[in-house]
Design a protein around this motif. Structure first.
Motif, PDB file in Angstrom:
ATOM      1  N   TRP A  64       1.050  -1.252  -0.055  1.00 45.58           N
ATOM      2  CA  TRP A  64      -0.255  -0.097  -0.191  1.00 45.58           C
ATOM      3  C   TRP A  64       0.988   1.188   0.015  1.00 45.58           C
ATOM      4  O   TRP A  64       0.281   1.924  -0.497  1.00 45.58           O
ATOM      5  CB  TRP A  64      -0.620  -0.089   1.253  1.00 45.58           C
ATOM      6  CG  TRP A  64      -2.148   0.979   1.412  1.00 45.58           C
ATOM      7  CD1 TRP A  64      -2.593   1.185   0.625  1.00 45.58           C
ATOM      8  CD2 TRP A  64      -1.749   2.248   1.839  1.00 45.58           C
ATOM      9  NE1 TRP A  64      -4.223   2.260   1.102  1.00 45.58           N
ATOM     10  CE2 TRP A  64      -3.155   3.422   1.905  1.00 45.58           C
ATOM     11  CE3 TRP A  64      -0.666   2.104   2.621  1.00 45.58           C
ATOM     12  CZ2 TRP A  64      -2.658   4.128   2.161  1.00 45.58           C
ATOM     13  CZ3 TRP A  64      -0.833   4.133   3.609  1.00 45.58           C
ATOM     14  CH2 TRP A  64      -1.765   4.712   3.581  1.00 45.58           C
ATOM     15  N   GLU A  65       2.118   1.265   0.949  1.00 45.43           N
ATOM     16  CA  GLU A  65       2.987   2.520   0.692  1.00 45.43           C
ATOM     17  C   GLU A  65       3.698   2.914  -0.916  1.00 45.43           C
ATOM     18  O   GLU A  65       3.231   3.876  -1.338  1.00 45.43           O
ATOM     19  CB  GLU A  65       3.687   2.073   2.301  1.00 45.43           C
ATOM     20  CG  GLU A  65       3.221   2.106   3.047  1.00 45.43           C
ATOM     21  CD  GLU A  65       4.611   2.621   4.178  1.00 45.43           C
ATOM     22  OE1 GLU A  65       5.618   2.193   4.104  1.00 45.43           O
ATOM     23  OE2 GLU A  65       3.607   2.157   5.239  1.00 45.43           O
ATOM     24  N   ILE A  66       3.741   1.161  -1.190  1.00 39.33           N
ATOM     25  CA  ILE A  66       4.440   1.137  -2.773  1.00 39.33           C
ATOM     26  C   ILE A  66       3.510   2.332  -2.960  1.00 39.33           C
ATOM     27  O   ILE A  66       3.838   3.284  -4.507  1.00 39.33           O
ATOM     28  CB  ILE A  66       5.301   0.276  -2.908  1.00 39.33           C
ATOM     29  CG1 ILE A  66       6.677  -0.665  -1.857  1.00 39.33           C
ATOM     30  CG2 ILE A  66       5.344  -0.116  -4.154  1.00 39.33           C
ATOM     31  CD1 ILE A  66       6.742  -1.524  -2.281  1.00 39.33           C
ATOM     32  N   SER A  67       2.696   1.888  -3.680  1.00 37.27           N
ATOM     33  CA  SER A  67       1.784   1.898  -4.334  1.00 37.27           C
ATOM     34  C   SER A  67       1.206   3.815  -4.444  1.00 37.27           C
ATOM     35  O   SER A  67       0.578   4.343  -4.654  1.00 37.27           O
ATOM     36  CB  SER A  67       0.571   0.841  -4.350  1.00 37.27           C
ATOM     37  OG  SER A  67       0.197  -0.392  -4.819  1.00 37.27           O
ATOM     38  N   LYS A  68       1.206   4.106  -3.562  1.00 42.06           N
ATOM     39  CA  LYS A  68       0.756   5.464  -2.472  1.00 42.06           C
ATOM     40  C   LYS A  68       2.209   6.429  -3.371  1.00 42.06           C
ATOM     41  O   LYS A  68       1.320   6.885  -3.750  1.00 42.06           O
ATOM     42  CB  LYS A  68       0.443   5.581  -0.944  1.00 42.06           C
ATOM     43  CG  LYS A  68       0.308   7.254  -0.686  1.00 42.06           C
ATOM     44  CD  LYS A  68       0.222   7.083   0.274  1.00 42.06           C
ATOM     45  CE  LYS A  68       0.004   8.651   1.299  1.00 42.06           C
ATOM     46  NZ  LYS A  68      -0.613   8.334   2.378  1.00 42.06           N
ATOM     47  N   ARG A  69       3.725   6.023  -3.563  1.00 42.76           N
ATOM     48  CA  ARG A  69       4.364   6.931  -3.628  1.00 42.76           C
ATOM     49  C   ARG A  69       4.503   7.071  -5.297  1.00 42.76           C
ATOM     50  O   ARG A  69       4.270   7.346  -6.006  1.00 42.76           O
ATOM     51  CB  ARG A  69       5.421   5.988  -2.918  1.00 42.76           C
ATOM     52  CG  ARG A  69       6.145   6.423  -2.094  1.00 42.76           C
ATOM     53  CD  ARG A  69       7.531   6.076  -1.615  1.00 42.76           C
ATOM     54  NE  ARG A  69       7.962   4.244  -1.783  1.00 42.76           N
ATOM     55  CZ  ARG A  69       7.650   3.520  -0.883  1.00 42.76           C
ATOM     56  NH1 ARG A  69       7.125   3.597   0.364  1.00 42.76           N
ATOM     57  NH2 ARG A  69       8.249   2.295  -1.299  1.00 42.76           N
ATOM     58  N   SER A  70       3.736   5.550  -6.066  1.00 40.81           N
ATOM     59  CA  SER A  70       3.406   5.433  -7.399  1.00 40.81           C
ATOM     60  C   SER A  70       2.680   6.564  -7.935  1.00 40.81           C
ATOM     61  O   SER A  70       3.125   6.882  -8.942  1.00 40.81           O
ATOM     62  CB  SER A  70       4.004   3.879  -7.796  1.00 40.81           C
ATOM     63  OG  SER A  70       2.151   3.242  -6.941  1.00 40.81           O
ATOM     64  N   LEU A  71       1.095   6.701  -6.744  1.00 41.42           N
ATOM     65  CA  LEU A  71       0.643   7.058  -7.381  1.00 41.42           C
ATOM     66  C   LEU A  71       0.686   8.986  -7.189  1.00 41.42           C
ATOM     67  O   LEU A  71       0.733   9.534  -8.133  1.00 41.42           O
ATOM     68  CB  LEU A  71      -1.005   7.379  -6.626  1.00 41.42           C
ATOM     69  CG  LEU A  71      -2.168   7.597  -6.618  1.00 41.42           C
ATOM     70  CD1 LEU A  71      -2.424   7.352  -8.247  1.00 41.42           C
ATOM     71  CD2 LEU A  71      -2.579   7.315  -5.942  1.00 41.42           C
ATOM     72  N   GLU A  72       1.842   9.041  -5.864  1.00 41.41           N
ATOM     73  CA  GLU A  72       2.429  10.921  -6.309  1.00 41.41           C
ATOM     74  C   GLU A  72       3.315  10.589  -7.295  1.00 41.41           C
ATOM     75  O   GLU A  72       2.784  11.481  -8.235  1.00 41.41           O
ATOM     76  CB  GLU A  72       3.302  10.062  -4.777  1.00 41.41           C
ATOM     77  CG  GLU A  72       1.978  10.816  -3.697  1.00 41.41           C
ATOM     78  CD  GLU A  72       2.415  10.944  -2.317  1.00 41.41           C
ATOM     79  OE1 GLU A  72       3.767  10.473  -2.014  1.00 41.41           O
ATOM     80  OE2 GLU A  72       2.122  10.886  -1.261  1.00 41.41           O
ATOM     81  N   GLU A  73       3.975   9.637  -7.747  1.00 41.07           N
ATOM     82  CA  GLU A  73       4.979   9.766  -8.471  1.00 41.07           C
ATOM     83  C   GLU A  73       3.843   9.903 -10.065  1.00 41.07           C
ATOM     84  O   GLU A  73       4.585  11.320 -10.556  1.00 41.07           O
ATOM     85  CB  GLU A  73       6.315   8.609  -8.635  1.00 41.07           C
ATOM     86  CG  GLU A  73       6.715   8.718  -7.521  1.00 41.07           C
ATOM     87  CD  GLU A  73       8.178   7.555  -7.960  1.00 41.07           C
ATOM     88  OE1 GLU A  73       7.491   6.551  -9.119  1.00 41.07           O
ATOM     89  OE2 GLU A  73       8.586   7.041  -7.320  1.00 41.07           O
ATOM     90  N   THR A  74       3.199   9.715  -9.783  1.00 38.55           N
ATOM     91  CA  THR A  74       2.640   9.340 -11.316  1.00 38.55           C
ATOM     92  C   THR A  74       1.745  10.373 -11.286  1.00 38.55           C
ATOM     93  O   THR A  74       1.867  11.199 -12.536  1.00 38.55           O
ATOM     94  CB  THR A  74       1.241   8.081 -11.615  1.00 38.55           C
ATOM     95  OG1 THR A  74       2.166   6.779 -11.258  1.00 38.55           O
ATOM     96  CG2 THR A  74       0.230   8.389 -12.897  1.00 38.55           C
TER      97      THR A  74
END
Length: 474
Positions: A64-74
């Motif tokens: 979930w943390e990785i997905s959150k970071r990737s969402l912010e990067e996207t």
């Protein structure tokens, strides 16, 4: 997973009370030990599942943390993309402005190229026309020269034939006179020879008869003298030798008998000579009777000999005529070979000229077609780019209408250029067809073979190119 845990707990509760249909109070020690072992195994299994669930929870938290970071990067990349799109739109507007300027330069260069092509086409057309005129004049001059040579050779051959015929007639007359003279000489010669043979045979026979008569007369005279001598001797000895009369008489009788024999022999020889004379006379008569037949045979022999001589003379004349005709045939063959070589040379020159013209016309036509195709492709590309640029840019309607009008003007000028090039091509094709017809007429007039299969009219060539064009494009 939680329902599974509940089922295990319920099973555990049940097992604490009833195990295999027996309660814990009713179990024996061994059964309780087995039950305890099973409970321990279940406890270990529950602990493993608890550790597994904790690991899964940690993984889900990390994911979930990785997905959150990737969402912010996207989201950051999306913002950058919007910003880059705005910058690209600005650059695109600048490029459209630059492209319009380049399009103006391209149109001006295209106009210059079309002008140069027209000038090159006019210059090459005039050059080809001059070359065609010069080659046609040269071919006409050579054809007239060949026709004059042919007429001169034909007149010369006819004169030679007339001279040979006159010469042959004179030689035939001379040979006939010579043969008549020789026949007369041979007849006179054989007549003289036959007369001399007849005279010699008559003289020989007369000499033999005279010789035989002289010999017989001499024998008779000798016998008479011998008889006279014998009689005189007898008379002389009759008186002298009377005593020997009987012996002499006997001797005389013997001599008389011998003389009688001699007389008989002489008579026989005389009769034989007379028979020989008769035989010679008969043979002379036979020869005289056979003389007409021999003369006839001699005449036949002379005629056969004359015929043989005539045949030999005819054979010689025929051989001479054959030699003359062979020489004349060889001369005519040489003249024909010379004319054939000249005709082949003319055909080769004509073929080279027509091939050169056809090659130049084909190259020019191919060059024009390639230029037309390149220009059409360039116009299509420019139209496509212009339409894309107009659709992509936010120009107003006035600018779009002006660009469309300008594009229509460019297309109209291109169409006019294409029409001019097509008219030039039609004029060149017409000149090529005229040259081909004139060459074929010259060949037909000079008796040469027509080359329809090698040189085709421009219509067939253009039809073949149009049929090959789509295939080459594919």
């Amino acid at each position: 997973m939680p329902p599974k845990a509940k089922s295990k707990k319920s099973a555990k509760v049940k097992s604490s009370t009833v195990v295999d249909g027996l309660s814990t109070d009713e179990m024996s020690k061994d059964q309780l030990e087995e039950h305890i072992i099973r409970l321990r195994e279940e406890l270990d299994r529950e602990r493993e599942e608890r550790s597994y669930f904790q690991l899964e929870r940690d993984k889900i938290q990390a994911f979930w943390e990785i997905s959150k970071r990737s969402l912010e990067e996207t989201q950051a990349e999306l913002r950058n993309g919007h910003r880059e799109r705005d910058e690209a739109e600005e650059r695109h507007r600048v490029e459209i402005t630059v492209y319009k300027q380049k399009l103006k330069h391209v149109l001006s260069e295209h106009h210059d190229n079309i002008s140069e092509l027209k000038m090159d086409a006019v210059a090459s057309t005039s050059l080809i026309q001059n070359q065609h005129t010069v080659s046609e004049l040269g071919l006409r001059t050579e054809v007239h020269g060949l026709q004059a040579d042919f007429r001169h050779n034909q007149a010369h051959n006819q004169n030679c034939i007339k001279d040979l015929k006159l010469k042959h007639q004179v030689e035939l007359m001379e040979l006939a006179n010579d043969y008549d003279r020789r026949i007369r000489e041979i007849e006179v010669k054989y007549r003289k020879k036959m007369q001399s043979m007849i005279d010699a045979e008559g003289k020989r026979r007369r000499a033999e008869v005279n010789e035989i008569e002289d010999r017989m007369k001499g024998r008779v005279v000798a016998l008479m003298e011998e008889h006279d001598r014998a009689l005189r001797g007898a008379e002389e000895y009759y008186s002298a030798v009377q005593t020997k009369l009987l012996a002499d008489q006997k001797l005389l009788k013997e001599e008389l008998a011998e003389a009688t024999k001699r007389q008989a022999r002489v008579d026989r020889e005389l009769s034989a000579a007379e028979q020989e004379n008769k035989r010679l006379s008969a043979s002379l008569q036979d020869v005289q009777r056979k003389l007409p037949e021999l003369r006839k045979q001699l005449d036949d022999h002379n005629r056969a000999k004359a015929k043989m001589a005539t045949s030999r003379a005819r054979v010689k004349v025929a051989e001479k005529e054959l030699r003359d005709l062979t020489v004349e045939h060889e001369l005519l063959l040489q003249a024909a070979e010379k004319v054939q070589r000249e005709r082949d040379e003319l055909l080769r020159l004509q073929t080279e000229a027509i091939l050169d013209v056809q090659q130049k016309s084909g190259l020019k036509e191919l060059l024009l077609e390639r230029k037309l195709a390149a220009l059409a492709e360039t116009v299509e590309k420019k139209e496509a780019q212009l339409s894309v640029a107009l659709s992509a840019s936010n120009l107003d309607q006035t600018a779009g209408a002006g660009a469309a009008n300008k594009l229509e003007e460019i297309l109209a000028s291109k169409r006019a250029t294409i029409d001019a090039l097509q008219s030039d091509l039609a004029r060149d094709c017409k000149e090529y067809d005229g040259l081909l017809r004139s060459c074929q007429e010259e060949l037909e007039a000079s008796g040469g073979p027509l080359t329809h299969s090698s040189f085709r009219p421009s219509e067939h060539i253009l039809r073949g190119r149009t049929s090959l064009g789509p295939a080459s494009q594919h």
